[in-house]
Design an enzyme around this catalytic site. Structure first.
Site, PDB file in Angstrom:
ATOM      1  N   GLU A 124     -56.095 -49.703  40.457  1.00 38.76           N
ATOM      2  CA  GLU A 124     -55.650 -49.000  39.252  1.00 38.76           C
ATOM      3  C   GLU A 124     -54.520 -49.755  38.566  1.00 38.76           C
ATOM      4  O   GLU A 124     -53.584 -50.235  39.199  1.00 38.76           O
ATOM      5  CB  GLU A 124     -55.149 -47.592  39.573  1.00 38.76           C
ATOM      6  CG  GLU A 124     -54.672 -46.865  38.312  1.00 38.76           C
ATOM      7  CD  GLU A 124     -53.939 -45.568  38.561  1.00 38.76           C
ATOM      8  OE1 GLU A 124     -53.548 -44.916  37.563  1.00 38.76           O
ATOM      9  OE2 GLU A 124     -53.745 -45.203  39.736  1.00 38.76           O
ATOM     10  N   ASP A 158     -38.102 -48.958  45.272  1.00 36.67           N
ATOM     11  CA  ASP A 158     -37.469 -49.026  43.958  1.00 36.67           C
ATOM     12  C   ASP A 158     -35.998 -48.672  44.136  1.00 36.67           C
ATOM     13  O   ASP A 158     -35.670 -47.587  44.624  1.00 36.67           O
ATOM     14  CB  ASP A 158     -38.151 -48.030  43.005  1.00 36.67           C
ATOM     15  CG  ASP A 158     -37.574 -48.064  41.601  1.00 36.67           C
ATOM     16  OD1 ASP A 158     -36.742 -48.951  41.316  1.00 36.67           O
ATOM     17  OD2 ASP A 158     -37.950 -47.210  40.782  1.00 36.67           O
ATOM     18  N   ASP A 169     -32.450 -48.434  42.054  1.00 30.74           N
ATOM     19  CA  ASP A 169     -31.963 -48.354  40.677  1.00 30.74           C
ATOM     20  C   ASP A 169     -30.448 -48.202  40.669  1.00 30.74           C
ATOM     21  O   ASP A 169     -29.892 -47.368  41.387  1.00 30.74           O
ATOM     22  CB  ASP A 169     -32.617 -47.152  39.983  1.00 30.74           C
ATOM     23  CG  ASP A 169     -32.499 -47.212  38.477  1.00 30.74           C
ATOM     24  OD1 ASP A 169     -31.375 -47.464  37.994  1.00 30.74           O
ATOM     25  OD2 ASP A 169     -33.506 -47.003  37.783  1.00 30.74           O
TER      26      ASP A 169
END
Length: 390
Positions: free
Chosen positions: A21, A86, A88
């Site tokens: 995907e 991830d 941040d």
């Protein structure tokens, strides 16, 4: 926008790419999920047609994602995906004084440097993963792609276990003390993380952030010490010291003295907890645990900064700076200069992106893919050899 790279041929099933995907983010935040393509050429045509602002990569499914509406929901399942992380900078806003929100600078970027060192060590040494790609997010953070076959095939339970293993800073914005260590035993992985943090803590916290520079700042740090009596003693001594470095040294001495005299019952790991709360990686757990969670593709262009999401070498992470990452405007200017130069020299107009400032990042990425490809081929060869023995 995304930049084309030369991909090696991987030893994977023929449907691997077809069932992967991709999502496109278009102008005005139009988000298109479940994109899939027959081959590289098909994907390039669609990118040129839609010109997405951002491309995210998702899981490899049991069927082609673009056909998901024609498949029974129970049959359309994510089969595998890289284990991703991830990190941040906005999640550190409570412990950095120079910036907040999406802003970053050279004074707070060491947090990302330490995060890469800590997580990379744990993934390689504690879990044995070998194929790990670190990528600058283009603005205020970093992404990690663990591409080993064992990582790609982890279940949601397995991904959650790895993420929780790495999750040390816990609690919402209303919880002051987010790190709690056992008084008698520190896990070896946390000990290794502390070793990395200690190497850069005083420069980062004292010199770059001045985290004990004034009463409001040191009171914030002191809330992380459970012992009220110890807090009071340290607070009374803070004004006597001229700067963060001397105050930090004094704080450590007070804790050590209290430990040696047995006057501290709770918070015996106060110094270690403070360092970890200020510098330990803060992971977005939800990104890592979901098999069908998408993450921005390497080499995208961040729409706000124009910077390219380039790979980061974990072995040379101290020398990486977001300020030196090429922007799309810079690359276009470099390409035009290259085209002009080659035209004058050869009479041909050529745009060689490998000769731009993006070249080193692409080369790093291709070396990573080549190692991954070789590992896959070696595994298949070993399996074939074992079958031959029987």
């Amino acid at each position: 926008m995304s930049l084309h790279c030369r991909w090696p041929v991987m030893a994977v099933p023929n449907t691997y790419f077809n069932n992967r995907e991709f999502s496109f983010t278009l102008k005005d935040d139009v988000y298109i999920r479940y994109q899939s393509f027959a081959d590289q050429q098909d994907m390039e045509k669609e990118i040129q047609k839609k010109c997405p602002y951002k491309i995210d990569i998702g899981a490899v499914f049991s069927h082609r994602p673009k056909d998901h509406k024609t498949v029974r929901p129970a049959a359309f399942q994510a089969q595998e995906k890289e284990l991703v992380f991830d990190i941040d900078m906005t999640d550190y806003d409570d412990v950095r004084n120079c910036c907040s929100g999406a802003d970053i600078c050279e004074r707070c970027w060491p947090l990302m440097t330490m995060a890469i060192k800590i997580v990379h060590r744990a993934l390689t040494e504690d879990f044995g993963f070998q194929h790990i790609l670190w990528v600058y997010s283009g603005r205020r953070g970093i992404h990690c792609w663990v591409c080993d076959e064992a990582a790609r095939k982890l279940t949601q339970t397995g991904r959650t276990a790895v993420a929780e293993y790495l999750n040390v800073v816990k609690g919402g914005e209303n919880q002051a003390r987010k790190v709690r260590l056992d008084s008698y035993f520190i896990h070896p992985s946390v000990q290794e993380a502390l070793r990395i943090v200690e190497d850069g803590f005083e420069d980062y916290a004292c010199s770059q952030q001045d985290f004990l520079g004034e009463e409001q700042k040191w009171n914030k740090v002191l809330t992380l010490i459970p012992s009220e009596d110890l807090r009071s003693k340290i607070a009374a001594d803070m004004e006597e010291k001229p700067d963060s470095a001397s105050r930090w040294a004094r704080l450590k001495k007070f804790v050590k003295m209290s430990l040696s005299t047995g006057n501290i019952r709770d918070g015996q790991r106060a110094v270690e907890e403070i360092m970890l709360q200020y510098c330990y990686p803060r992971l977005d757990i939800n990104v890592s645990t979901g098999v069908n969670h998408l993450l921005k593709s390497p080499f995208c262009i961040h729409p706000k900064t124009g910077r390219v999401c380039v790979p980061i070498d974990p072995d040379d992470v101290d020398n990486f700076s977001p300020s030196t990452v090429p922007t799309i405007t810079q690359l276009l200017e470099e390409l035009n200069d290259i085209e002009k130069k080659t035209s004058e020299e050869t009479g041909k107009k050529e745009k060689d992106y490998m000769s731009t400032s993006l070249g080193p990042g692409v080369e790093m990425f291709e070396r990573f893919l080549k190692r991954l490809e070789n590992s896959q081929h070696n595994r298949l060869q070993e399996e074939a050899d074992r079958k031959m023995e029987f």
